[in-house]
Write an enzyme that holds these catalytic residues in place. Structure first.
Site, PDB file in Angstrom:
ATOM      1  N   SER A  18      -9.506 -74.480 -98.590  1.00  0.00           N
ATOM      2  CA  SER A  18     -10.383 -73.760 -97.670  1.00  0.00           C
ATOM      3  C   SER A  18     -11.560 -74.671 -97.342  1.00  0.00           C
ATOM      4  CB  SER A  18     -10.816 -72.433 -98.301  1.00  0.00           C
ATOM      5  OG  SER A  18     -11.567 -71.679 -97.379  1.00  0.00           O
ATOM      6  N   HIS A  47      -7.274 -71.782 -94.887  1.00  0.00           N
ATOM      7  CA  HIS A  47      -7.901 -70.642 -94.206  1.00  0.00           C
ATOM      8  C   HIS A  47      -8.247 -71.050 -92.778  1.00  0.00           C
ATOM      9  CE1 HIS A  47      -9.306 -68.568 -98.160  1.00  0.00           C
ATOM     10  NE2 HIS A  47      -7.999 -68.709 -98.073  1.00  0.00           N
ATOM     11  N   ASP A 139      -8.687 -67.324-103.563  1.00  0.00           N
ATOM     12  CA  ASP A 139      -7.323 -67.378-103.039  1.00  0.00           C
ATOM     13  C   ASP A 139      -6.523 -68.462-103.752  1.00  0.00           C
ATOM     14  OD1 ASP A 139      -5.155 -66.825-101.525  1.00  0.00           O
ATOM     15  OD2 ASP A 139      -5.921 -67.659 -99.651  1.00  0.00           O
TER      16      ASP A 139
END
Length: 998
Positions: A18, A47, A139
């Site tokens: 990310s 992301h 995540d």
């Protein structure tokens, strides 16, 4: 092992990143060896802003020699490629192809890394590799657990190196990360793992099978000594895969070497123990089974429960609690449709203390939204930052506890047991023991829910099948079947070996004979003979002080009959005797009977040592009596002798009544104590839940900061990509400007409304354009083009999307070759026009000037010189050509070169014209031509091609000399030479020719 993984000849690496992940990804891919024989595919899940198109593919193409592709639905996964997730798409993998689905924007943000990792684990098993890099949320953590549970390998970026450490920190804290490394060291570890025999075909490992079989028991013994848990009766295939995975992590090739590693490292024993416990779970796993449970099973079970009674459920192997909470949610939903009130007690147990602690917290990542509907999320969960926490109402229904399904006693009085995907890891014997314990723990017609790949097997005589496909069963009432066989360890053999004849004699003896034989030899106190399943086969003496028959249906299980704490002492003694082979003793055991307290010693001795027969144990109760008791016994005996048999019988009846009353009182007390104990456990769990709720206030305060940080992280990630994109666009802009400035072609770029977007410097010679004209309509700008149909042609191209190419005139007699074509974007969308003008007048002028200079230079030549185009049309004709062929210059320029060629030379001429187009004419050749008067001349032809500045051939120049006279003279000379040769031959032979006068 996942069978799908066998279809893959190569591993797949899933990389989750990310904020700050771009540099980390570059650092990892830069170290991937090129030209390696190891085939690996890389899938990057980052992301993405749903409204932002990523340029990561173009950035990574500069880092790696592997092909970089953006994932499309149905795209086949190929080795030595890098795949990138597109925006607004959730990525999965199935049957070696990518599967994409649109994100539900209402449920954003999603956790795409967790989702892909879980899909990767199901598809590739041990050939799945998960990597978590820089990012500011959690995540990827849940997905790594799935990969490790399936036998794959996991990695995380070193926190100190990560630009945003939250994602790797969360992954590392799960305990499921095999390697924590800086990105530049990941590739080497990754490929070491790929080359390990662990991920090769099982056939290639067959040579080690014998060595494995010898070594695995030693490894399991180390685990048992270190952790206290025995995996001996787990399936060998499961044990082997877990051991091989640890070997691959440590790059240990031989099983013997790994055994040495375990002996030297207690920490590695703990890591192996954790690997053996890994189970993959999620909410409402196998949804069809849960739907059937809600619609068919639970209503039926609840119908049979009295109002205000307890409905008890046991969930063994609960892992981190998802299964238990799922059943709690179903019960709550079912009860909403009913009027009666019931108390629910859910007992969720597991061997792993860390999993139990996580289950008690009841906090789960956002990725559970893929398994839990929006309605259930809103009703049964609370949003805590980027996580979901189970609601207090459901949390209070469940009691979590550490519990060994094999060693510890089962829960009892149960209405439902849900034990899913646990039995598949056990061998046949252990499988049957566990199912027997379930049968014991369930109430009459109680329900049993197993995993869809599990069944009772050979224990079908204990359970009715309700739905085989969904693995739902009901308890059978089976008189005579043994109970409680589950919690003792497998019985060990005695060290000493009986002689063969004695074994045969023992085999032939019935339990009663065997008991009497043992009693005559050793015992006078009360006792019973039991088998390894705790079933009583023989009573000796008066055992009523120690045993009480159960109410209801007769049951010869001693654990159902034994009084007070004797139950637990007896269980321990039998286990000790079965393992050691010698008698086990429990001294000074306190027992109350009929209001009096007694002290006794409990002896348990193995009776049969034959491994092929049922084991028996002699249980003896030796009670210690005080002096007063002894005197009382003597007086009683004397009195009974005096009174006679009638009084003795009356005394026996009185004692029996008292015994029955005491038994009832003790049974009620035991039940009250058990109930109170469970209530205390429940209260303790409630207190823990209250404490967790108090702590949640602080968590909520922390949530705001985390959400703000997450938003900032996404902005930083987008900003990094935009910066890279702007640099590329700036370079492309410079390249385009230099290209347009250097070209000598007039080019106009127009939008769909024919407004000027851009133009080259050459275009200002045709149109009165200046820099400030960008954005103005082209029809408003004056030009030198003398063609009224120019705008109509542009409109036609926009309508038909077909280009137009034609010549247009300009002022002062100039001509231009104009081409109008659609302007297409990278998405193949027509967004305007590109119009080019080539100055063909300038080219033709140069050609004409060149031809004229050539003609002027050669006009006085006596040789015939002609210039003709590639179509054969004559363009120049000198005076020598007029003399040779009889045509004037004016006549010749109306002719084609083919008009000067005799019929027999037509093919030759056509070939020469074709060759001229490619510039490959012969330098000279001999041919024939026709004169104006029809005479055929022999011609010696010298040729050359004429080309413009670009090298394009546009004409052929020839020098033609009439050699007809030379040809005739040649014939004459040849004839004269032939005659002279004949005369010479005659002179040599004496036959010289004579003259006329001779």
């Amino acid at each position: 092992m996942n069978k799908k993984a066998l279809n893959y000849d190569f591993p797949v690496v899933g990389i989750g990143a990310s904020a700050g992940g771009l540099e980390a990804i570059k650092g990892l891919l830069a170290q991937v060896p090129t030209g390696s024989e190891d085939d690996v595919a890389f899938v990057i899940i980052q992301h993405m802003d749903p409204d932002h198109e990523s340029v990561m593919a173009s950035l990574l193409e500069k880092i790696t020699k592997m092909e970089v592709r953006e994932i499309e639905d149905g795209m086949e996964v190929e080795p030595n490629c890098v795949y990138i997730n597109p925006p607004r798409k959730e990525i999965g993998i199935s049957n070696q192809k990518f599967r994409t689905s649109e994100f539900d924007r209402e449920q954003l943000p999603k956790l795409p890394i967790d989702s892909f990792f879980r899909s990767l684990s199901e598809e590739l098993a041990e050939k799945a590799i998960g990597v978590v890099l820089s990012g500011s949320n959690a995540d990827g953590s849940t997905g790594l657990k799935a990969i490790k549970g399936a036998g794959g390998m996991t990695m995380a970026q070193e926190e100190s190196q990560a630009q945003y450490r939250e994602m790797p920190h969360s992954a590392i804290n799960t305990g499921f990360v095999d390697y924590v490394l800086p990105v530049e060291k990941m590739a080497n570890k990754m490929f070491d793992y790929v080359r390990h025999p662990y991920i090769e075909a099982s056939a290639k490992r067959s040579a080690q099978d014998k060595q494995f079989e010898k070594t695995v028991p030693k490894i399991l013994d180390l685990v048992r000594k270190e952790t206290g848990h025995d995996f001996t009766n787990y399936k060998r295939t499961t044990i082997r895969r877990r051991i091989e995975r640890r070997m691959a992590v440590h790059q240990v090739k031989g099983i013997g070497d790994y055994l040495e590693l375990l002996r030297e490292s207690p920490d590695e024993v703990g890591e192996l123990f954790q690997d053996l416990l890994i189970t993959v779970t999620n909410f409402f796993r196998e949804p069809e089974s849960f739907a059937f449970l809600k619609d068919q099973v639970l209503p039926d079970l609840l119908d049979n429960k009295p109002r205000d009674s307890d409905f008890r459920v046991w969930i063994p192997g609960c892992s981190t609690g998802e299964e238990a909470y799922s059943i709690g949610i179903l019960l709550r939903e079912v009860m909403d449709e009913r009027t009666e009130a019931l108390n629910f007690q859910l007992f969720a147990t597991d061997l792993d203390g860390d999993s139990i602690e996580a289950a008690r917290q009841g906090v789960y990542p956002e990725s559970i939204a893929t398994d839990v509907s929006n309605e259930r999320l809103e009703r049964f969960f609370e949003k805590k930052g980027e996580n979901y926490k189970i609601s207090g109402a459901i949390r209070r229904m469940v009691v979590f506890a550490e519990h060994d399904l094999i060693e510890d006693p089962p829960f009892s009085g149960l209405d439902l047991i849900s034990c899913r995907n646990v039995l598949i890891y056990m061998n046949r014997g252990l499988h049957e023991k566990v199912l027997s314990s379930f049968h014991y723990g369930l109430n009459k017609d109680g329900g049993l829910l197993l995993g869809t790949s599990e069944s009772p097997g050979e224990s079908l005589d204990l359970f009715h099948t309700v739905d085989k496909k969904k693995s739902v069963f009901r308890r059978k009432d089976t008189p005579g079947k043994s109970k409680n066989t589950h919690w003792q360890s497998p019985l060990s053999e005695r060290g000493d070996v009986l002689a063969g004849t004695e074994i045969e004699e023992r085999k032939a003896l019935k339990p009663r004979d065997l008991a009497e034989q043992m009693i005559l030899k050793s015992y006078s106190d009360p006792g019973v003979l039991i088998d390894e399943n705790y079933t009583i086969h023989y009573f000796h003496g008066n055992t009523e002080r120690y045993l009480s028959p159960p109410e209801g249906k007769p049951d010869m299980n001693i654990l159902e009959m034994v009084r007070g704490d004797l139950r637990y002492k007896l269980t321990g003694a039998v286990n000790e005797a079965s393992k050691g082979g010698d008698a086990a003793t429990r001294e000074d055991v306190k027992l109350k009977y009929n209001g009096e307290e007694a002290t006794l010693d409990l002896f348990v001795e193995p009776v049969s040592q034959d491994p092929d027969s049922v084991k028996y144990f002699m249980v003896v109760f030796e009670e210690e009596k005080s002096a007063a008791n002894l005197e009382e016994d003597e007086r009683t005996e004397e009195k009974e002798m005096e009174v006679g048999s009638d009084a003795a019988e009356e005394r026996v009846e009185t004692l029996e009544r008292e015994l029955e009353e005491t038994k009832e009182s003790l049974q009620a007390t035991i039940e009250e104590l058990e109930t109170a104990n469970e209530e205390l456990k429940s209260r303790n769990e409630e207190l823990q839940a209250t404490n967790e709720e108090l702590r949640s206030t602080n968590e909520e305060l922390q949530t705001a900061r985390e959400e703000a940080q997450s938003s900032n992280e996404e902005l930083i990630s987008v900003n990094q990509e935009l910066k890279e994109k702007l640099n590329q666009l700036s370079q492309s802009e410079d390249d385009m400007r230099n290209l347009l400035d250097s070209t000598e072609i007039a080019i106009l770029f127009l939008d769909t409304d024919l407004h000027v977007r851009r133009f080259t410097p050459e275009a200002t010679e045709l149109f009165n354009l200046i820099e400030s004209d960008v954005g103005r309509p082209l029809p408003d700008i004056s030009s030198r083009i003398d063609d009224t149909g120019l705008i109509e042609d542009m409109d036609e191209v926009l309508d038909t999307l077909q280009k137009i190419n034609r010549e247009v005139p300009a002022e002062e007699g100039d001509w231009y070759e104009m081409e109008i074509m659609p302007y297409r974007t990278t998405e193949d969308v027509v967004d305007g026009l590109v119009v080019t003008f080539k100055d063909i007048t300038r080219v033709e002028r140069k050609r004409l000037k060149s031809l004229r200079r050539l003609a002027a230079a050669l006009n006085d030549s006596n040789d015939a010189i002609a210039v003709f185009g590639l179509d054969g049309e004559i363009q120049e004709w000198n005076s020598g050509a007029e003399k040779t062929y009889g045509y004037t210059e004016a006549e010749a320029k109306e002719m084609n070169i083919r008009d000067l060629v005799p019929e027999g030379k037509i093919r030759e001429t056509e070939n020469l014209l074709d060759e001229a187009k490619s510039g490959e004419l012969p330098d000279s050749l001999e041919t024939r031509r026709l004169t104006k008067k029809g005479r055929v001349l022999d011609i010696w032809l010298t040729m050359t091609t004429l080309a413009d500045e670009s090298g394009k051939v546009y004409a052929v120049a020839t020098t033609e000399r009439d050699i007809s006279d030379f040809k005739q003279k040649e014939k004459n000379y040849k004839k004269e030479i032939s005659s002279l040769k004949a005369e010479l031959r005659g002179a040599r032979t004496g036959n010289e020719p004579r003259g006329e006068g001779e």
